[in-house]
Design a protein around this motif. Structure first.
Motif, PDB file in Angstrom:
ATOM      1  N   GLU A  26       0.823  -1.212   0.000  1.00  0.00           N
ATOM      2  CA  GLU A  26       0.000   0.000   0.000  1.00  0.00           C
ATOM      3  C   GLU A  26       0.860   1.266   0.000  1.00  0.00           C
ATOM      4  N   GLU A  27       1.965   1.225   0.723  1.00  0.00           N
ATOM      5  CA  GLU A  27       2.875   2.373   0.750  1.00  0.00           C
ATOM      6  C   GLU A  27       3.558   2.547  -0.605  1.00  0.00           C
ATOM      7  N   ALA A  28       3.916   1.452  -1.243  1.00  0.00           N
ATOM      8  CA  ALA A  28       4.522   1.522  -2.585  1.00  0.00           C
ATOM      9  C   ALA A  28       3.532   2.145  -3.564  1.00  0.00           C
ATOM     10  N   VAL A  29       2.277   1.727  -3.486  1.00  0.00           N
ATOM     11  CA  VAL A  29       1.235   2.288  -4.352  1.00  0.00           C
ATOM     12  C   VAL A  29       1.125   3.787  -4.120  1.00  0.00           C
ATOM     13  N   LYS A  30       1.071   4.190  -2.870  1.00  0.00           N
ATOM     14  CA  LYS A  30       0.951   5.612  -2.523  1.00  0.00           C
ATOM     15  C   LYS A  30       2.107   6.421  -3.115  1.00  0.00           C
ATOM     16  N   ARG A  31       3.320   5.931  -2.932  1.00  0.00           N
ATOM     17  CA  ARG A  31       4.492   6.664  -3.431  1.00  0.00           C
ATOM     18  C   ARG A  31       4.482   6.778  -4.955  1.00  0.00           C
ATOM     19  N   LEU A  32       4.118   5.713  -5.629  1.00  0.00           N
ATOM     20  CA  LEU A  32       4.083   5.752  -7.091  1.00  0.00           C
ATOM     21  C   LEU A  32       2.925   6.611  -7.599  1.00  0.00           C
ATOM     22  N   GLN A  33       1.794   6.572  -6.923  1.00  0.00           N
ATOM     23  CA  GLN A  33       0.667   7.412  -7.337  1.00  0.00           C
ATOM     24  C   GLN A  33       0.973   8.892  -7.145  1.00  0.00           C
ATOM     25  N   GLU A  34       1.753   9.219  -6.122  1.00  0.00           N
ATOM     26  CA  GLU A  34       2.168  10.617  -5.936  1.00  0.00           C
ATOM     27  C   GLU A  34       3.021  11.080  -7.115  1.00  0.00           C
ATOM     28  N   SER A  56       7.845  -2.535  -7.714  1.00  0.00           N
ATOM     29  CA  SER A  56       6.515  -1.948  -7.921  1.00  0.00           C
ATOM     30  C   SER A  56       6.659  -0.927  -9.036  1.00  0.00           C
ATOM     31  N   VAL A  57       5.758  -0.973 -10.006  1.00  0.00           N
ATOM     32  CA  VAL A  57       5.870  -0.127 -11.195  1.00  0.00           C
ATOM     33  C   VAL A  57       4.488   0.371 -11.617  1.00  0.00           C
ATOM     34  N   GLN A  58       4.442   1.607 -12.097  1.00  0.00           N
ATOM     35  CA  GLN A  58       3.186   2.162 -12.593  1.00  0.00           C
ATOM     36  C   GLN A  58       3.118   1.965 -14.107  1.00  0.00           C
ATOM     37  N   THR A  59       1.980   1.467 -14.569  1.00  0.00           N
ATOM     38  CA  THR A  59       1.753   1.297 -15.991  1.00  0.00           C
ATOM     39  C   THR A  59       0.282   1.542 -16.293  1.00  0.00           C
ATOM     40  N   LYS A  60       0.043   2.390 -17.237  1.00  0.00           N
ATOM     41  CA  LYS A  60      -1.328   2.761 -17.626  1.00  0.00           C
ATOM     42  C   LYS A  60      -2.152   3.187 -16.409  1.00  0.00           C
ATOM     43  N   GLY A  61      -1.522   3.930 -15.520  1.00  0.00           N
ATOM     44  CA  GLY A  61      -2.205   4.458 -14.340  1.00  0.00           C
ATOM     45  C   GLY A  61      -2.400   3.461 -13.215  1.00  0.00           C
ATOM     46  N   GLU A  62      -2.025   2.205 -13.423  1.00  0.00           N
ATOM     47  CA  GLU A  62      -2.163   1.174 -12.390  1.00  0.00           C
ATOM     48  C   GLU A  62      -0.791   0.824 -11.828  1.00  0.00           C
ATOM     49  N   ILE A  63      -0.784   0.330 -10.604  1.00  0.00           N
ATOM     50  CA  ILE A  63       0.462  -0.101  -9.986  1.00  0.00           C
ATOM     51  C   ILE A  63       0.512  -1.629 -10.009  1.00  0.00           C
ATOM     52  N   VAL A 108       4.857  -4.490 -18.800  1.00  0.00           N
ATOM     53  CA  VAL A 108       5.236  -3.263 -18.103  1.00  0.00           C
ATOM     54  C   VAL A 108       6.687  -2.949 -18.444  1.00  0.00           C
ATOM     55  N   GLU A 109       7.067  -1.686 -18.267  1.00  0.00           N
ATOM     56  CA  GLU A 109       8.447  -1.277 -18.488  1.00  0.00           C
ATOM     57  C   GLU A 109       8.953  -0.502 -17.287  1.00  0.00           C
TER      58      GLU A 109
END
Length: 176
Positions: A26-34, A56-63, A108-109
């Motif tokens: 959840e913390e990884a998601v938060k940091r990437l969404q920021e 953890s990686v963001q792709t197309k707005g998703e983590i 993902v990249e």
């Protein structure tokens, strides 16, 4: 955003700036969404499985979260036959490559390493410290959680104050 190059190298020649320590999904998601940038990624230790790395990686707005396997001292992604001597070699080799999911998800990249805001000591550095004669167990679990990025300075202070209040100085688990 800055270029994606891994150029924040330390004295060993490795860029560990994107290592965020032991943090929950959840913390990884938060940091990437920021950051909110497709291709942004971070490396973390799993908060639920000891000694397991996750990218953890963001792709197309998703983590997305990619578990790293370590078999016989070689790091790889999923069922890949490509093994690397270090986690850092693995990440560098995967930069800008389309990584396919075994679940059928879109590839993902890893493009933009997300620098950690606070330092966390990576396990390979702790291992080297132990090889040099420093015994990490002398710090106690709460200090190790802090050193590996699992808790903040404020949380460490809170834990230690609580231990002092209930157990006195012995509760701090200090070792010579």
């Amino acid at each position: 955003m800055a270029e994606r190059k891994l150029d924040d190298v330390d004295e060993s020649g490795v860029d560990r700036s994107y290592f965020h320590g032991t943090i929950a999904r959840e913390e990884a998601v938060k940091r990437l969404q920021e950051q909110n940038t497709d291709g942004a990624f971070l490396l973390r230790m799993s908060a639920t499985q000891q000694d397991v790395y996750t990218i953890s990686v963001q792709t197309k707005g998703e983590i997305k979260h990619i578990r790293v396997t370590n078999k016989d001292g070689k790091y790889s992604l999923g069922k890949s036959k490509d093994g690397y001597d270090s986690i850092w070699d693995l990440v560098e080799a995967q930069l800008d490559k389309a990584l396919k999911s075994t679940k059928g998800d879109d590839a993902v990249e890893l493009v933009f390493p997300l620098a950690a805001k606070a330092d966390a000591i990576a396990p390979d550095l702790l291992k080297r410290a132990a090889e040099a004669g420093m015994d990490p167990s002398m710090f106690g679990s709460d200090v190790m959680d802090f050193m590996t990025g699992g808790v903040s300075t404020a949380e460490l202070a809170k834990r230690r104050q609580a231990k002092l209040a209930t157990d006195g100085i012995a509760g701090l688990d200090l070792k010579p």
